[in-house]
Design an enzyme around this catalytic site. Sequence first.
Site: not given
Length: 545
Positions: A199, A262
């Site tokens: 993330d 990401e």
Amino acid sequence: MREWWRDAVIYQIYPRSFQDDSGDGIGDLKGIIRRLDHVASLGVDAIWLSPFFTSPDLDMGYDVSDYKGVSPLFGDINDFDALVEKAHDLGLKVIIDQVLSHTSDQHPWFQESRQNRTNDKADWYVWADPKKDGTPPNNWLSIFGGSGWQFDTRRHQYYLHNFLTEQPDLNFHNPAVVDALLDAMKFWLERGVDGFRLDTVNFYVHDADLTDNPPSDWEVFPNNPYEAQDQEFSKSRPENLEILKRLRDLTDQYPDRMMVGECGEMGDKQVRIMGEYTSGGDKLHMAYSFAMLSPEHTAEHFRHTIEVFQETAPDGWPCWSFSNHDVARHVSRWTPKGADPEAVARQSIAMLCSFPGTLNIYQGEEIGQTQTDILWEELQDTANAQFWPEYKGRDGCRTPMVWEKDAPQGGFSTSDKPWLPVKAPQLARAVDTQEDDTNSILNAYRRTLAFRKSRHELRYGKTEFLDLPEPLLGVIRSEEDSAITGIFNLSNEPQRVVLKKELRPVGPMVGSVEGPVPGKSGKSDDCVVDLPPFGFVYLDGKAEI
């Protein structure tokens, strides 16, 4: 030997909304296990689990308070082990989220760090003194609104939070922090996970001098002031590359493991960072793109995004997705008024399967699920509440998976009130209504994914584009002496394409191919492709115009 992830299709599971087996209205790990046969039936290669870790859930699990713990909402570590075993038995790899850039403010690390300036973890987070007038150290902003700094009365300092105030940022300039995070990742590798979705991977390292961010190149001031800045100093720092190399060193110690990062940036900058983070074979294995998660739905946009990546990272690797847990579902984003959302759904998976790289699909898109209209009193994504109603948050794409049309809560839960509502427009697309319908979106996904798997050009081939006018996208995938061409009509109006030579249609299609027909030269060697609104065809060979 080619790595498994290079041509994989990954299915994202949002655990809170997939299947509730405990009856409390929240999805859980046992529920995922029960529904894994459905996932395997699609023909995907792996699952990605959004966070299931111990958390106060102010940001739905992206505020981790124990990197090695399973939240009791979802089950326990034995349930996780059983999930990995079942997935592997079905031939599915397991990828889990790792939220490393920040923790919850309830994490023991932060609880210790905030006590004073001399404790063992005093420098584990990004702390800074106020300016003389008491204001924050610089102009950095939070994505969720307001300053990116929060004052703490115990230390008389500010701490950095790129997201909620309850999500303090870790200090990646401190090697001990990186060591601790590597230890957490090793815990899950030892339990058999096949990879990590990292993330906010470009948020890890901040500018140590805390230099102010410059303004972005905006013409109309955005709804979220965060977008008025170019986050040159608060994220995507060059020092991040060394952190990624350390993460790669760890995963390389385990066979067949991967990391997909990401990259939270905008436009071409994001695509360039994706390339930078995946090139060289010593950082990320691939990068997850936001570029196709926007409302933009033009041939030029898709072509430009792929070409920029190929130009900037010839040895890098992308992961493309049209929907996820943070954006409105693509069928709702891309279906113009008066158009058929099912036509958009069928075309979307066909188009995605023509793209090079790894593919990601989000739970529910295989049944053509649309965005749920969430009322204020139903809101759970309170992190974005201050932007209501111009932005209604992320709940609309996170509503429960609908399995059985006539079952309570669509078969998701026996609870009278699941954490988010199951509404009639979503219920109408239940899995059981589509299983036996050969023309359903569900079976279109299965056929299209099987077709991609059967064609080595789509899995391994080089990519080029036909020079077609809007709204037509032409993708050519070539591998050795064979090729396949996909042509897509990205509009609600019929379109015709005339090709120079006859090509045989193969695989899924919504349209017609006629040929040979008299060409411009008078010879009968032209091929006419007629595409209805949001129609598409695959052709066996390299098309020419």
